[in-house]
Design an enzyme around this catalytic site. Structure first.
Site, mmCIF file in Angstrom:
data_model
loop_
_atom_site.group_PDB
_atom_site.id
_atom_site.type_symbol
_atom_site.label_atom_id
_atom_site.label_comp_id
_atom_site.label_asym_id
_atom_site.label_seq_id
_atom_site.Cartn_x
_atom_site.Cartn_y
_atom_site.Cartn_z
ATOM 1 C CG ASP A 128 -15.452 1.599 -36.329
ATOM 2 O OD1 ASP A 128 -15.847 2.350 -36.173
ATOM 3 O OD2 ASP A 128 -16.141 0.503 -35.868
ATOM 4 C CD GLU A 162 -21.460 -0.071 -33.451
ATOM 5 O OE1 GLU A 162 -21.164 0.583 -34.670
ATOM 6 O OE2 GLU A 162 -21.093 0.644 -32.547
ATOM 7 C CG ASP A 191 -16.953 -1.519 -31.982
ATOM 8 O OD1 ASP A 191 -18.031 -0.885 -31.949
ATOM 9 O OD2 ASP A 191 -16.252 -1.273 -33.063
ATOM 10 C CG HIS A 278 -16.545 6.688 -37.410
ATOM 11 N ND1 HIS A 278 -18.060 7.305 -36.811
ATOM 12 C CD2 HIS A 278 -16.569 5.253 -37.329
ATOM 13 C CE1 HIS A 278 -18.315 6.121 -36.380
ATOM 14 N NE2 HIS A 278 -17.784 4.782 -36.571
HETATM 15 N N1 DTR Z 1 -19.304 3.134 -31.363
HETATM 16 C C1 DTR Z 1 -18.199 2.410 -31.787
HETATM 17 C C2 DTR Z 1 -16.723 3.123 -31.459
HETATM 18 C C3 DTR Z 1 -16.539 3.016 -30.076
HETATM 19 C C4 DTR Z 1 -16.492 4.311 -29.446
HETATM 20 N N2 DTR Z 1 -16.407 4.122 -28.064
HETATM 21 C C5 DTR Z 1 -16.365 2.706 -27.694
HETATM 22 C C6 DTR Z 1 -16.130 2.078 -26.785
HETATM 23 C C7 DTR Z 1 -16.193 0.518 -26.601
HETATM 24 C C8 DTR Z 1 -16.456 0.026 -27.949
HETATM 25 C C9 DTR Z 1 -16.698 0.843 -29.227
HETATM 26 C C10 DTR Z 1 -16.503 2.404 -29.099
HETATM 27 C C11 DTR Z 1 -18.166 2.522 -33.400
HETATM 28 O O1 DTR Z 1 -17.927 3.628 -34.036
HETATM 29 O O2 DTR Z 1 -18.262 1.549 -33.971
HETATM 30 ZN ZN ZN Z 2 -17.768 3.074 -35.926
HETATM 31 ZN ZN ZN Z 3 -17.383 0.018 -34.228
#
Ligand code: DTR
Ligand code: ZN
Ligand code: ZN
Ligand code: CA
Length: 310
Positions: A128, A162, A191, A278
């Site tokens: 991530d 992001e 992502d 994370h």
């Molecule tokens: N928000 C993103 C991780 C994430 C969680 N649910 C989804 C669905 C589709 C794409 C990304 C994500 C992050 O923590 O970067």
């Molecule tokens: Zn993230």
């Molecule tokens: Zn992400």
């Protein structure tokens, strides 16, 4: 002379420079190439080293993020892309979006692929979102290797901040003139595409883009599911909010893989798709090579298909 990003940012924003390559030459390959997993993983190794050399992360406002931008930009400049660094401020720190245009194609019809390049402060952010960033980078480099001449124009992006709330991608869309928004025929978002206990999720926002990815996986005999947790949770959201068709791929985060999902995809039921989401353990060991490889190849397939290169 290697420009540091702030220098480039100043000049680029002043419209004084854009690092532009010689125009693409003739041949267009008809089928998307295999994206070499080793190349994608080499980018992940570089991003890991960058984090290690810069306080352990690649987060917005930290040195590791700017170093990540410089790494990706250097590869793209060398490969003939026209790169632009877009600067913004968030939470009192300077952020950077990296935009790369492949010269050629109809600039009134743009196929855009993107991923966020920042990590959380807890760690290196290899899944991530080094995974998406590295796969999009290697797909762009494959376009260069092929000297692709697609019908549509190709644009690639690596977003800043992001993790602070889609800040970089929102800044890009908000500052894109309405006429230029209308030129984007689709935005593809990547992502988390290498999760260690992977699922194969396809965004269902635009039917054409969705079908493109589903067709790719059907060709491999791999079942997919619709991505249902992500509305508004990644960088496709600002594009969707202004009516641009969006799509993408996702291998899962902190949700738990069910027994039925383990039955069709393998892996471990009752555990998160990415238990290091994370966390500091989101390292180069936090990647499933098969998922990363398949998703990287799917990105190339979609870019080739949707841009009229196939
Ligand atoms: N928000 C993103 C991780 C994430 C969680 N649910 C989804 C669905 C589709 C794409 C990304 C994500 C992050 O923590 O970067
Ligand atoms: Zn993230
Ligand atoms: Zn992400
Ligand atoms: Ca591959």
């Amino acid at each position: 002379m290697k420009f540091s990003v702030p220098a480039v940012v100043g000049l680029a924003l002043a419209g004084l420079i854009a690092t532009t390559a010689p125009s693409a030459s003739a041949t267009t390959t008809l089928a998307a190439p295999d994206i070499p997993l080793a190349n994608v993983k080499a980018h992940l190794t570089q991003l890991s080293s960058i984090a290690a050399a810069n306080g352990g992360n690649r987060a917005h406002g930290r040195a590791g993020y700017l170093a990540s931008v410089n790494y990706v930009k250097g590869k793209l400049d060398a490969a003939g892309f026209t790169t632009t660094v877009q600067q913004f401020t968030s939470s009192g720190s300077t952020g950077y979006n990296l935009i790369a245009d492949w010269p050629g194609g109809d600039t009134n019809s743009v196929v855009m692929s993107g991923s966020h390049l920042d990590s959380v402060t807890a760690g290196a952010g290899i899944n991530d979102n080094g995974s998406g960033s590295a796969a999009v980078l290697e797909t762009a480099l494959a376009v260069s290797r092929a000297q692709l001449k697609p019908t549509k124009h190709l644009r690639f992006a690596w977003w800043g901040a992001e993790e602070l709330g889609l800040v970089g991608s929102r800044y890009y869309v908000n500052n894109l003139p309405t006429a230029d928004r209308a030129k984007i025929s689709g935005y593809l978002n990547f992502d988390m595409i290498g999760s260690p206990n992977p699922g194969y999720f396809v965004y269902d926002d635009d039917p054409t883009i969705e079908q493109t990815f589903k067709s790719y996986y059907a060709g491999l005999g791999i079942p997919t599911e619709i991505e249902t947790e992500g509305d508004g949770r990644s960088d496709h959201a600002p594009f969707k909010n202004v009516g641009i068709p969006v799509g993408g791929l996702f291998s899962g985060a902190d949700y738990i893989k069910t027994a039925a999902q383990a039955q069709k995809w393998g892996g471990t039921s009752g555990r998160a798709f990415d238990a290091c989401y994370h966390r500091s353990c989101d390292t180069t060991a936090n990647i499933d090579d098969t998922a990363l490889d398949r998703n990287s190849d799917a990105i190339a397939y979609a870019v080739w298909s949707l841009s009229g290169a196939s």
